[in-house]
Design an enzyme around this catalytic site. Sequence first.
Site: not given
Ligand code: GRF
Length: 227
Positions: A14, A70, A96, A115
């Site tokens: 996060g 889903r 994810m 992303h």
């Molecule tokens: C980030 O690199 C985001 O772009 C990717 O997952 C990562 C998340 O990191 N999709 P965090 O959990 O916010 O530290």
Amino acid sequence: MSKRPVVVCASGSGSDLQSILDAIERGWIEDARVATVVSDNGEAFALERARRAGAAAVHVPPVPRAEGGREEHERRVQDAIEANGGADLVVLAGYMRILSPGFVRAWHGRLVNIHPALLPAYPGADGPGDALAGGARITGCTTHFVDEGVDSGPIILQGAVAVHPDDDREALHKRILALEHQLLPRTVDLFVQGRLRLVGRQVRIEPGDSWHGRVERIPDALYPVGF
Ligand code: GRF
């Protein structure tokens, strides 16, 4: 004017969520509040960050296919959003899961993802690893509106960083993340300021203020128009 509710979906640590919370706290985003953080992972530190910031922290576990899969999971996410005051914007920040077309359509123009690569290069679960494996010299991060494909929607902001010869996946991802932590909150800010106009596959950014001079510039990073 009351602040616009933003929902953040996150599966992991996060830190991207934190960048939004911090920008709100600093007054860089004036018109938003994080109302709800949703995670499919009950252990996600993102939920703890939400609690600390006074946002609703909701764990919505994956639903087995026999119990609706889903679609049912997304119904529960939708319920969690509505139970906590709704949302003007939903941000996928390290979420994810791939969302169903129904959910994406319901939130069209109000659903944003970040992303860790320069889309359309290296979509999917491991942007930094794929850029390294592909021999990229430059990579970065992208914020975009979500469409029904994977990491394929209209691009809002992109920033670039160099790939260093001695980079491993972790070092490269760390450099990209630092830029994410500037571009993601700015994206939320532009959205709640009403400055993002979706025209077909393009996002027009209406003129207004800038975050240059506000953030500490990351050495050698390339910043986008609109930042
Ligand atoms: C980030 O690199 C985001 O772009 C990717 O997952 C990562 C998340 O990191 N999709 P965090 O959990 O916010 O530290």
